[in-house]
Design an enzyme around this catalytic site. Structure first.
Site, PDB file in Angstrom:
ATOM      1  N   LYS A   1      28.553  48.015  36.253  1.00  0.00           N
ATOM      2  CA  LYS A   1      27.807  46.747  36.341  1.00  0.00           C
ATOM      3  C   LYS A   1      26.314  46.918  36.625  1.00  0.00           C
ATOM      4  O   LYS A   1      25.513  46.085  36.224  1.00  0.00           O
ATOM      5  CB  LYS A   1      28.433  45.831  37.395  1.00  0.00           C
ATOM      6  CG  LYS A   1      29.787  45.262  36.969  1.00  0.00           C
ATOM      7  CD  LYS A   1      30.320  44.266  37.984  1.00  0.00           C
ATOM      8  CE  LYS A   1      31.683  43.744  37.540  1.00  0.00           C
ATOM      9  NZ  LYS A   1      32.224  42.736  38.464  1.00  0.00           N
TER      10      LYS A   1
ATOM     11  N   ASP B   1      30.076  36.285  37.151  1.00  0.00           N
ATOM     12  CA  ASP B   1      31.001  36.270  38.303  1.00  0.00           C
ATOM     13  C   ASP B   1      30.677  35.128  39.271  1.00  0.00           C
ATOM     14  O   ASP B   1      31.551  34.351  39.656  1.00  0.00           O
ATOM     15  CB  ASP B   1      30.913  37.592  39.083  1.00  0.00           C
ATOM     16  CG  ASP B   1      31.714  38.711  38.434  1.00  0.00           C
ATOM     17  OD1 ASP B   1      32.646  38.414  37.668  1.00  0.00           O
ATOM     18  OD2 ASP B   1      31.397  39.886  38.709  1.00  0.00           O
TER      19      ASP B   1
HETATM   20  P1  NDP Z   1      32.759  46.430  45.947  1.00  0.00           P
HETATM   21  O1  NDP Z   1      33.428  47.745  46.057  1.00  0.00           O
HETATM   22  O2  NDP Z   1      31.370  46.339  45.417  1.00  0.00           O
HETATM   23  O3  NDP Z   1      32.727  45.754  47.434  1.00  0.00           O
HETATM   24  C1  NDP Z   1      33.887  45.708  48.220  1.00  0.00           C
HETATM   25  C2  NDP Z   1      33.604  44.947  49.521  1.00  0.00           C
HETATM   26  O4  NDP Z   1      34.837  44.860  50.261  1.00  0.00           O
HETATM   27  C3  NDP Z   1      32.611  45.631  50.432  1.00  0.00           C
HETATM   28  O5  NDP Z   1      31.872  44.673  51.135  1.00  0.00           O
HETATM   29  C4  NDP Z   1      33.526  46.417  51.394  1.00  0.00           C
HETATM   30  O6  NDP Z   1      32.959  46.657  52.655  1.00  0.00           O
HETATM   31  C5  NDP Z   1      34.653  45.424  51.545  1.00  0.00           C
HETATM   32  N1  NDP Z   1      35.900  46.063  51.977  1.00  0.00           N
HETATM   33  C6  NDP Z   1      36.780  46.760  51.215  1.00  0.00           C
HETATM   34  N2  NDP Z   1      37.818  47.180  51.967  1.00  0.00           N
HETATM   35  C7  NDP Z   1      37.599  46.729  53.221  1.00  0.00           C
HETATM   36  C8  NDP Z   1      38.307  46.830  54.460  1.00  0.00           C
HETATM   37  N3  NDP Z   1      39.478  47.482  54.538  1.00  0.00           N
HETATM   38  N4  NDP Z   1      37.794  46.242  55.553  1.00  0.00           N
HETATM   39  C9  NDP Z   1      36.612  45.569  55.485  1.00  0.00           C
HETATM   40  N5  NDP Z   1      35.877  45.454  54.356  1.00  0.00           N
HETATM   41  C10 NDP Z   1      36.375  46.014  53.235  1.00  0.00           C
HETATM   42  O7  NDP Z   1      33.750  45.533  45.121  1.00  0.00           O
HETATM   43  P2  NDP Z   1      33.412  44.176  44.326  1.00  0.00           P
HETATM   44  O8  NDP Z   1      32.488  43.351  45.148  1.00  0.00           O
HETATM   45  O9  NDP Z   1      33.052  44.482  42.924  1.00  0.00           O
HETATM   46  O10 NDP Z   1      34.855  43.493  44.287  1.00  0.00           O
HETATM   47  C11 NDP Z   1      35.423  42.921  45.460  1.00  0.00           C
HETATM   48  C12 NDP Z   1      36.677  42.159  45.078  1.00  0.00           C
HETATM   49  O11 NDP Z   1      36.322  41.060  44.254  1.00  0.00           O
HETATM   50  C13 NDP Z   1      37.691  42.990  44.271  1.00  0.00           C
HETATM   51  O12 NDP Z   1      38.952  42.821  44.862  1.00  0.00           O
HETATM   52  C14 NDP Z   1      37.697  42.350  42.901  1.00  0.00           C
HETATM   53  O13 NDP Z   1      38.998  42.338  42.336  1.00  0.00           O
HETATM   54  C15 NDP Z   1      37.265  40.933  43.222  1.00  0.00           C
HETATM   55  N6  NDP Z   1      36.625  40.268  42.092  1.00  0.00           N
HETATM   56  C16 NDP Z   1      37.197  39.135  41.624  1.00  0.00           C
HETATM   57  C17 NDP Z   1      36.655  38.471  40.567  1.00  0.00           C
HETATM   58  C18 NDP Z   1      37.316  37.223  40.078  1.00  0.00           C
HETATM   59  O14 NDP Z   1      36.901  36.736  39.016  1.00  0.00           O
HETATM   60  N7  NDP Z   1      38.284  36.666  40.781  1.00  0.00           N
HETATM   61  C19 NDP Z   1      35.425  38.945  39.888  1.00  0.00           C
HETATM   62  C20 NDP Z   1      34.866  40.137  40.489  1.00  0.00           C
HETATM   63  C21 NDP Z   1      35.469  40.769  41.539  1.00  0.00           C
HETATM   64  P3  NDP Z   1      31.992  47.938  52.900  1.00  0.00           P
HETATM   65  O15 NDP Z   1      30.642  47.536  52.431  1.00  0.00           O
HETATM   66  O16 NDP Z   1      32.087  48.115  54.375  1.00  0.00           O
HETATM   67  O17 NDP Z   1      32.596  49.081  52.138  1.00  0.00           O
END
Ligand code: NDP
Length: 288
Positions: free
Chosen positions: A72, A112
């Site tokens: 992305k 998104d």
């Molecule tokens: P990223 O990897 O960029 O970000 C993930 C985020 O989740 C970070 O802030 C991370 O925190 C946090 N995180 C993950 N695991 C944990 C945990 N165990 N405890 C606390 N914080 C956690 O992913 P994306 O932003 O691209 O995607 C996030 C979600 O959004 C995905 O599940 C994806 O499927 C969903 N999504 C849904 C869409 C839809 O149309 N419904 C479209 C796009 C995405 P940290 O910074 O601390 O690592």
């Protein structure tokens, strides 16, 4: 002689891994429903091959495409320009052609956050609202920027990793008119009184980790709040269930997924697709 054309119009998603991405089912259901002889291909592209893949898409006359993890941000240098929202978000999930002939440009858009805002609008106007957002990754960035552009006035960004959370709060302050503060996520977070909308934009709850729960004091979710989860698979997350039990208005991740697909479909084909056909195709995939 047959006058039938054997050449379909092509669209795609590039990602890695990508095999489990369900977008094809949703988009092709809408192509069929609207009588379009188009295809949506799910294509595995390694990071080092992304430039070649985008050149291939241009050479083979694809009508547009999506990007998913990990492309992305990396795709930006291979495009001819960005929309204003994609520039503010700093990421692209959708490629669209703009202009004609020699002036034709392959532009990066981000659907998104717009998809999220459209599903939120079905239950409330984002303007003037106070939002608590868990997560600070790509989805959170897109949602935050688009909410702010739609008039949301204040954000509390709650994230596990301090640096990413601070960056998102700063991005929202710098690129939009909204107020934004960062709170480091430690222990069960209590939603402040006066919060209108709570968004889970982390990956907590995503298949296969379906029993995972946000560190959240569920008793602070109250009836007047809208609670939205981005997790599309499964759409029925623990947060969705907890918020429903507390009497909140609840939005699942399928609404965002369908609405971002609707926007891409419209940009590629010029046709306004029927969202109910797209949601039904996804519900079939997820066995609802
Ligand atoms: P990223 O990897 O960029 O970000 C993930 C985020 O989740 C970070 O802030 C991370 O925190 C946090 N995180 C993950 N695991 C944990 C945990 N165990 N405890 C606390 N914080 C956690 O992913 P994306 O932003 O691209 O995607 C996030 C979600 O959004 C995905 O599940 C994806 O499927 C969903 N999504 C849904 C869409 C839809 O149309 N419904 C479209 C796009 C995405 P940290 O910074 O601390 O690592």
């Amino acid at each position: 002689m047959s006058s039938r054309s054997f050449k379909q119009d092509l669209t795609c998603v590039f990602g890695q891994p990508v095999a489990e991405n369900p977008t094809q089912a949703m988009i092709e259901a809408a192509y069929r429903h609207h009588g379009l002889d188009w295809r949506y291909l799910t294509i595995e592209v390694a990071p080092d091959d992304l430039g070649d893949a985008v050149r291939g898409l241009r050479a083979m006359g694809f009508r547009g495409g999506n990007l998913t993890i990990p492309h992305k941000v990396a795709v930006i240098e291979h495009l001819d320009g960005l929309t204003e929202a994609a520039e503010k978000i700093g990421a692209v999930n959708c490629m669209v052609w703009q202009g004609e002939g020699d002036d034709r440009k392959l532009i990066g858009e981000n659907t998104d956050g717009k998809g999220f805002v459209e599903s939120l609008r079905e239950v409330t106007d984002p303007a003037g609202k106070s939002v608590v957002m868990f997560g600070a990754g790509g989805a959170a960035r897109a949602i935050g920027v688009e909410l702010a552009l739609a008039g949301t006035t204040s954000f509390t960004v709650v994230n596990r990793t301090e640096q990413r959370g601070l960056e998102l709060a700063k991005r929202l302050r710098d690129k939009t008119k909204a107020k934004a503060e960062f709170v480091h996520w430690e222990g069960d977070f209590a939603i402040p009184e006066g919060t209108d909308v709570v968004v889970n934009s982390t990956s907590i709850g995503l298949f296969p980790d379906v029993d995972a729960r946000l560190a959240l004091d569920v008793s602070t979710l109250t009836e007047g709040m809208v609670v939205a989860d981005v997790i599309p698979n499964p759409p029925e997350t623990n947060l969705v269930r907890d918020a429903r039990d507390r009497g909140c208005t609840v939005l699942d991740g399928l609404g965002m997924l369908v609405n971002q697909g609707v926007i891409g479909f419209r940009l590629w084909t010029g046709v306004d697709p029927d969202p109910s056909v797209m949601r039904a195709a996804l519900e079939e995939v997820f066995g609802e």
